[in-house]
Design an enzyme around this catalytic site. Sequence first.
Site, PDB file in Angstrom:
ATOM      1  N   CYS B  66      50.252  20.322  41.597  1.00 53.35           N
ATOM      2  CA  CYS B  66      48.821  20.470  41.330  1.00 53.35           C
ATOM      3  C   CYS B  66      47.990  20.168  42.575  1.00 53.35           C
ATOM      4  O   CYS B  66      46.944  20.775  42.805  1.00 53.35           O
ATOM      5  CB  CYS B  66      48.393  19.573  40.176  1.00 53.35           C
ATOM      6  N   HIS B 321      46.886  13.539  38.537  1.00 55.83           N
ATOM      7  CA  HIS B 321      46.744  14.986  38.503  1.00 55.83           C
ATOM      8  C   HIS B 321      45.567  15.373  39.396  1.00 55.83           C
ATOM      9  O   HIS B 321      44.568  14.663  39.442  1.00 55.83           O
ATOM     10  CB  HIS B 321      46.503  15.438  37.067  1.00 55.83           C
TER      11      HIS B 321
END
Lengths: 878, 376
Positions: B66, B321
Amino acid sequence: MQLHPPARSSGPRYAGDGPTMAQWQEVQQLENTYLEQVHQLYSEDHLPMDVRQYLAPWLEDQNWSRAAEPPAAEPHSAQAHMLFHTLLALLDDQYSRFGASEDDFVLKHNLRKSKLNLQANYQECPEQLANVIANLLREEKAILSRGLAAQQAAAQPPSSAPMETDRQQKIERRLAEIRTAVQELDREVRDLEELQDTFDFRYKMHRMVANGASPSPELARQTEQLQAMLNNLDRSRKCLWQDVLARAQELLGRCETLRDFLLEELAEWKDRQRRACIGAACDTSLSRLETWFTGAAEVLFQLWRLLRALGDQHVKLTYQHDPLTTQRPLLESRLQEQLACLLRSAFVVEIQPIMPFPNRRPLVLKTGSKFSVRARLLVKLQDRSHRLEVKIVLDQHPPDVKGFRKFNILTSTSKTLVQDDPQMEGLVCDFRHISLKDQRAGASGKGSKGASEGLLAVTEELHLITFTLDYKYQELVLELQTSTLPVVIISSNNQLSSAWASVLWFNMLSPDPKNQLFFSAPPAASWAQLAEVLNWQFSAATERGLDKEQLHMLAEKLFGPEATPASTLTWAKFAKDNPPVFSFWTWLDGILGLIRDHLAQLWKDGHIMGFVSRRRERQLLKRKQMGTFLLRFSESSREGGITCSWVEPGEKGQPKVRSVEPYTKTELTSLPLPDIIHDYQLVAAENIPENPLKFLYPGTPRDEAFGKYYTERREVDLLEQRKYLNRRLIRVSSRQPHEPWLPEDMGAVPPAAEGLAANHLEALGLGAYGLEQILEPGPNGLEPALEQALEPGPNGLEPGANGLEALEPGASTQEVLEALEQELDQMRFDPAGSNVLRGGDPYLLPPDDMPPPGLPVNTLFLGANDLTPLQVDSKDFQ
Amino acid sequence: MGQGIGCPEKSRKSEPALNQSMKKAEDGEESREEAVERGDKQLRALHGVADLNNGAIGLYNMGLSCCLNSLLQVFLMNTHFTVILRRIRVPTVPIEQKKSVPYQMLLLLEQMQCSKRRAVYPQELVSCLTWHNLKLFVQYDAAQLFLSLWNLIKSQITDEQLADRLTTLYTIWVQEYLVCQKCSFETRRDSNMLSLPLPMFNSCSQRLKTLEDSLRCFFQPEQLTDNNMCLCEQCERKTPCLQGMRLTCLPHTLTLHLKRFYYKKSSWTQKISYSLPFPQSLDFNQILTQEQCHPDAKEKADWQYELFGVVAHSGLASFGHYCAYIRSLTEGKWYCFNDSSVCQVSWDDVKCTYGNSHTHWSETAYLLVYMRKNPQ
């Protein structure tokens, strides 16, 4: 695992909240312009409209976009194939349902043709068809939303709709979007589960068959098929899981923004509630916030269920570098944090503590008196298996201050949150009939803190009531807390006023709603802030606020002529009584009380100018015709007083302004102000008594302004034998003809020698029809006379009592007045009387409107058996 | 001081042969060449056209990627970067094509632009990066990865002129100075950075309230005393001195890096999640004093910036994330990129990444990319 369908039963429905009606049905109800767009959409022969029509519900229920976009590395979409064949089968099914009639014949023909076309065009590439259908459905949706928006705009004239702020619209829209997105996600996860289940079933069947049978080409082919299915499943799972995770991340991001919006809305509500507590007229309804908070929590809980379902799948099957292993716990933590944050802020005090009496002043509690308070949870989801119990505690973390009082909450300190009470909306917990008791047994006297004198005065000591809720919903367990605004706890009614001053000051100025030590260093208030709050006090108690002129007078009184909105007032100057001088607030609250108890209607109708300085009053009245008067609040009366000022011709033809000594609640209790005004008499030696009050400023005739408030005079039955004479209290003032009027600008106490001629005025009661009148010279001084006036005992009614002379029935008014004047003459220059009247108030401010050391006021009354008390005050000016 | 730029490696490949698939892009390129001469305005219009279909397309997560995905989006949504990318010389040998980061990025860009899907797999680029030791399944720090990635791209662009353009596009030039407090002798050194690492606390460990405050604090000179004293050439001994820097040149694409992660000795890396608001437009002339700018600083009037992208981090320092918020230069709309999921968002959503001291898992801005308002 079976996912629960999204809970949609509670809360209102939003646009985009799941299909309420089949899309196709809604499309057909659109207006013509939009229908035209739909026709254009189907004009190219990608998908015939009849197919759309017959298979509407089924078409709308399939995930076409997923079928159109098979995961990469997949040669062709199994899902698209499957859907294509199901579609053909459904068309066959539909075909077989047609009867043999002529109409049906054409329909049958068309449908057959459609089916053949579809077959020919998309047999080899069902993904294309899936793509076409996905696009068509999307376009339809777009047309539909445009059409509905236009309909709504037409249906709702903009003025009638309540003004929604930009943020409120954003909240509604976002909530709807998030709901749709979560439902879509939900459906995709379910699709995958179904695929998995199908595989499991077929795999088991295959194993059963394979176990018993010898290897055959048929079996090998089946094994191959199964392997292909497994591979397919695996690919879609990997792809979907990644996608679901990415979308869940995205959704959480959007929910964070939504949560921030909601917190801002809630903060504004809290601010409104705070202002409403101190009298502002604000909307403090919670229903909208509840809908939003509940909606947001529903979505988050649904997402959470979804993640847990993914977790279950993960247990069934996993592979190396499975994104679920690492990302799911992260997502769950993030989601739980959001839920906790949402729920914590959703627990609020809906109704701040308030005693049933005295009304309208919450946050002031008296020991031993009952009060009520209500907490509410704005997330209205309830797990039936858990009781949600709320505990209540006073001063959970008491400040470390010497002498800080401690109290016990009497009767029950816990209660259950109820949802189903039809009496109330929302998930509320109502504490009623609870009271406080000082923990020190036999605490010393009224309001005094005795030996343990603390740093803070009783009315400056702030207490917090805290609610604790052990929240449990599904897997989530949380402890939620919320606190009331600080309350002031008193032990005696005479502390009410100063306790309310504390509440006002705190809620006007404290940046921290929980600062219990606010009064250890209270900030000063600017006039701009204070003026607003003072205005609220009047509008809340009397339905009429203060106008600009009135506020201006108050500002000048506080800050002098240079008052600006930025001028500041300290707490001590606002509310600290410093005998003999009483504080601004004590004075103002006295007036508030006077208005509320005795002058409510007059004030509400705007007949009382009230707050006007003497100087201003003169300016106003001098320009008006003689006999113009206004009503003004006394600035020197601690308990609130009101006076009439009027203009009349002075000695050299100059207009002079006179005022009568202020009436306080003592007088107004027995005689309403309109009647006083009506019957007011000024008695002077050389002329007949007259009412100097002719026109209410600026120029309304007296009776026109006050007529509707006069107490009705009861008609007396002439035939009835009366035991007593009729009587009525009136007030008069007497004037010394030979003495000079006090100069206008003499605000201060006049020379003592002046105006000392004390006139003993009579209490004169005029009979209902003036037949029987009794003239009663009052005793020396005001007080006994007043007593009589207030308590019309038998003595006051007895003709001739206290040396009164009874006039013969039938005597003319003129006779009465003559008699009166004689009496007056006799009593003139009575030095004793002058002192009695000048009842010195130790709390008087430097007198502004202090009447000159006046003449004793006597009460005249006549008795009759028609008991309509009317009291006229008498006052002499010189 | 900030990270220096890696020294560009001279590439061996210089064949000008064009890959077949590049033909189309190159055609556009020639017209662009002319446009450069004709003026910047037209240039902008033109490369706007070239990237007109540069819609927001997601990138599948290839395994904890990510962070990489977010950075790739920040690169590829920047049309000023893609103009350079499109002009690179394509390696002829297939194996070298596979190893060329810029070429693989270009292929990915093409793939994204041609895709009818919502997201594509950056497989080839990822394996190419693996080749260069940027491995998957490793939690990267976005600021570090940005530097590594940029240096890789720069070093593999063979055309020197083009490499210079890339440098100009991203590099911040400053003059560092050291003033001896005894004799006032000043030592100067020019230095450059790819991003400004901005503090969250001032020198007294107080929270900084806004991005502007943080920038001011960054350019605040620092007293070096005691153990930190430096050798003064004139005094010929270690003296207390004042260390600071003056801004010489700001690039077109300006990357700011909020130091939200801090390392305590013998402790976990911690994340600071409290709020630090950043503005949509930033004027350095309003932030820096005269002394903090180099007297020869060029184009100071152009130090007006507008927010283009935010790389936000959610979760804990060790475990989290990344996603990217990017304002599309062609549409002017904000998008949020969460790997394969892309959605249009509002400025309110971007504001949400200011941070919040009450939450630990929410998104907080980590890298901020500002773009000059009137590109020259």
